[in-house]
Design a protein around this motif. Structure first.
Motif, PDB file in Angstrom:
ATOM      1  N   TYR A 227      -1.855  -0.229 -16.502  1.00 35.72           N
ATOM      2  CA  TYR A 227      -1.801  -0.566 -14.761  1.00 35.72           C
ATOM      3  C   TYR A 227      -3.232  -1.275 -14.438  1.00 35.72           C
ATOM      4  O   TYR A 227      -3.056  -2.986 -14.120  1.00 35.72           O
ATOM      5  N   GLY A 228      -4.397  -1.408 -14.874  1.00 40.40           N
ATOM      6  CA  GLY A 228      -5.759  -2.136 -14.343  1.00 40.40           C
ATOM      7  C   GLY A 228      -5.248  -3.326 -15.245  1.00 40.40           C
ATOM      8  O   GLY A 228      -6.163  -4.730 -15.008  1.00 40.40           O
ATOM      9  N   ARG A 229      -4.865  -3.452 -16.635  1.00 33.36           N
ATOM     10  CA  ARG A 229      -4.641  -4.699 -17.095  1.00 33.36           C
ATOM     11  C   ARG A 229      -3.772  -5.279 -17.211  1.00 33.36           C
ATOM     12  O   ARG A 229      -3.848  -6.707 -16.806  1.00 33.36           O
ATOM     13  N   LEU A 230      -2.593  -5.370 -16.316  1.00 32.22           N
ATOM     14  CA  LEU A 230      -1.743  -5.847 -15.720  1.00 32.22           C
ATOM     15  C   LEU A 230      -2.508  -6.067 -14.596  1.00 32.22           C
ATOM     16  O   LEU A 230      -1.524  -7.684 -14.613  1.00 32.22           O
ATOM     17  N   VAL A 231      -2.834  -5.835 -13.664  1.00 32.28           N
ATOM     18  CA  VAL A 231      -3.216  -6.435 -12.125  1.00 32.28           C
ATOM     19  C   VAL A 231      -4.164  -7.432 -12.769  1.00 32.28           C
ATOM     20  O   VAL A 231      -4.362  -8.835 -12.426  1.00 32.28           O
ATOM     21  N   MET A 232      -5.169  -7.154 -13.706  1.00 30.30           N
ATOM     22  CA  MET A 232      -5.838  -8.295 -14.960  1.00 30.30           C
ATOM     23  C   MET A 232      -5.152  -9.310 -14.255  1.00 30.30           C
ATOM     24  O   MET A 232      -5.662 -11.339 -14.140  1.00 30.30           O
ATOM     25  N   LEU A 233      -4.085  -9.566 -15.512  1.00 31.76           N
ATOM     26  CA  LEU A 233      -2.753 -10.535 -16.273  1.00 31.76           C
ATOM     27  C   LEU A 233      -2.401 -11.578 -15.005  1.00 31.76           C
ATOM     28  O   LEU A 233      -2.631 -12.567 -15.349  1.00 31.76           O
ATOM     29  N   ARG A 234      -2.138 -10.322 -13.920  1.00 32.06           N
ATOM     30  CA  ARG A 234      -1.243 -11.048 -12.421  1.00 32.06           C
ATOM     31  C   ARG A 234      -1.781 -11.890 -11.968  1.00 32.06           C
ATOM     32  O   ARG A 234      -2.379 -13.116 -11.950  1.00 32.06           O
ATOM     33  N   MET A 235      -3.282 -10.945 -11.706  1.00 34.69           N
ATOM     34  CA  MET A 235      -4.573 -12.173 -11.271  1.00 34.69           C
ATOM     35  C   MET A 235      -5.117 -13.350 -11.890  1.00 34.69           C
ATOM     36  O   MET A 235      -5.382 -14.556 -11.381  1.00 34.69           O
ATOM     37  N   ASN A 236      -5.356 -13.557 -13.401  1.00 35.40           N
ATOM     38  CA  ASN A 236      -5.568 -14.620 -14.375  1.00 35.40           C
ATOM     39  C   ASN A 236      -4.167 -15.112 -13.676  1.00 35.40           C
ATOM     40  O   ASN A 236      -4.780 -16.904 -13.666  1.00 35.40           O
TER      41      ASN A 236
ATOM     42  N   ILE B 119       1.193  -1.317   0.189  1.00 40.00           N
ATOM     43  CA  ILE B 119       0.174   0.238   0.396  1.00 40.00           C
ATOM     44  C   ILE B 119       0.916   1.343   0.250  1.00 40.00           C
ATOM     45  O   ILE B 119       0.465   2.211  -0.727  1.00 40.00           O
ATOM     46  N   GLY B 120       2.277   0.963   0.108  1.00 35.66           N
ATOM     47  CA  GLY B 120       2.693   1.964   1.105  1.00 35.66           C
ATOM     48  C   GLY B 120       4.036   2.200  -0.086  1.00 35.66           C
ATOM     49  O   GLY B 120       3.252   3.902  -1.237  1.00 35.66           O
ATOM     50  N   GLY B 121       3.771   1.543  -1.398  1.00 32.04           N
ATOM     51  CA  GLY B 121       4.363   2.125  -2.303  1.00 32.04           C
ATOM     52  C   GLY B 121       3.328   2.441  -3.793  1.00 32.04           C
ATOM     53  O   GLY B 121       4.220   2.727  -4.461  1.00 32.04           O
ATOM     54  N   ALA B 122       2.461   1.897  -3.914  1.00 32.99           N
ATOM     55  CA  ALA B 122       1.254   2.126  -4.732  1.00 32.99           C
ATOM     56  C   ALA B 122       1.126   3.690  -3.969  1.00 32.99           C
ATOM     57  O   ALA B 122       0.806   4.299  -5.518  1.00 32.99           O
ATOM     58  N   LEU B 123       1.025   4.298  -3.214  1.00 34.78           N
ATOM     59  CA  LEU B 123       0.647   5.416  -2.681  1.00 34.78           C
ATOM     60  C   LEU B 123       1.452   6.610  -3.247  1.00 34.78           C
ATOM     61  O   LEU B 123       1.423   7.208  -3.843  1.00 34.78           O
ATOM     62  N   LEU B 124       3.232   5.921  -3.261  1.00 32.74           N
ATOM     63  CA  LEU B 124       4.153   6.798  -3.506  1.00 32.74           C
ATOM     64  C   LEU B 124       3.881   6.233  -5.075  1.00 32.74           C
ATOM     65  O   LEU B 124       4.833   7.823  -5.989  1.00 32.74           O
ATOM     66  N   ILE B 125       3.796   5.402  -5.936  1.00 34.43           N
ATOM     67  CA  ILE B 125       3.963   5.022  -7.231  1.00 34.43           C
ATOM     68  C   ILE B 125       2.455   6.423  -7.888  1.00 34.43           C
ATOM     69  O   ILE B 125       2.803   7.162  -8.805  1.00 34.43           O
ATOM     70  N   GLY B 126       1.125   6.387  -7.248  1.00 35.97           N
ATOM     71  CA  GLY B 126       0.218   7.222  -7.121  1.00 35.97           C
ATOM     72  C   GLY B 126       0.584   8.730  -7.332  1.00 35.97           C
ATOM     73  O   GLY B 126       0.190   9.235  -8.393  1.00 35.97           O
ATOM     74  N   ALA B 127       1.492   9.060  -5.919  1.00 35.24           N
ATOM     75  CA  ALA B 127       1.628  10.424  -6.486  1.00 35.24           C
ATOM     76  C   ALA B 127       2.688  10.568  -7.555  1.00 35.24           C
ATOM     77  O   ALA B 127       2.747  11.838  -7.949  1.00 35.24           O
ATOM     78  N   GLY B 128       4.050  10.270  -7.694  1.00 35.96           N
ATOM     79  CA  GLY B 128       4.736   9.827  -9.144  1.00 35.96           C
ATOM     80  C   GLY B 128       3.738  10.519  -9.375  1.00 35.96           C
ATOM     81  O   GLY B 128       4.343  11.515 -10.995  1.00 35.96           O
ATOM     82  N   TRP B 129       2.625   9.814 -10.467  1.00 32.95           N
ATOM     83  CA  TRP B 129       2.185   9.763 -11.510  1.00 32.95           C
ATOM     84  C   TRP B 129       1.612  10.745 -11.416  1.00 32.95           C
ATOM     85  O   TRP B 129       0.935  11.385 -12.470  1.00 32.95           O
TER      86      TRP B 129
END
Length: 127
Positions: A112-121, A55-65
């Motif tokens: 990012y959403g597509r990558l998450v879906m691919l990883r979940m599959n 979660i911390g990494g996701a927040l930092l990546i989101g702030a960077g974007w």
């Protein structure tokens, strides 16, 4: 026996007395509780640590974007085609930098959403 042999040997201790059914039942209960704790609580603690870092990494990546998209917007607004001096609102094409940044942001979120879906599959989640 010499003195050297007697000092290196361990003292003999008698084996423990046979325990009754009550003692064995308590030992079994303690063993089950320890095993359950080992297999549930410890992995949950580890999972919590991984979730915290994720979660911390996701927040930092989101702030960077967000900062990257703001930089793109300000860079596009400095181009004379999009921002004509003396015109109210930047001129007739003043809205185009906002559209470009919005499209880029949606494209990045979609990737990012597509990558998450691919990883979940790949991991068999959600089947």
């Amino acid at each position: 026996m010499s003195d050297a042999e007697t000092t290196t040997r361990r003292p003999w201790t008698p084996p423990p007395e046979p325990s009754g059914p009550g003692t064995q039942l308590n030992e079994f209960k303690d063993m089950v509780v320890a095993y359950t704790r080992q297999e549930t609580v410890d992995p949950l603690k580890t999972l919590g640590r991984h979730l915290g870092f994720g979660i911390g990494g996701a927040l930092l990546i989101g702030a960077g974007w967000i900062f990257g998209l703001l930089a793109l917007l300000r860079g596009l607004q400095r181009i004379n085609f999009f921002n004509q001096a003396g015109e109210v609102g930047g001129g007739p094409w003043g809205w185009l930098p906002y559209l470009i940044v919005t499209v880029v942001g949606i494209a990045v979120a979609g990737m990012y959403g597509r990558l998450v879906m691919l990883r979940m599959n790949e991991n068999g989640v959600g089947k």
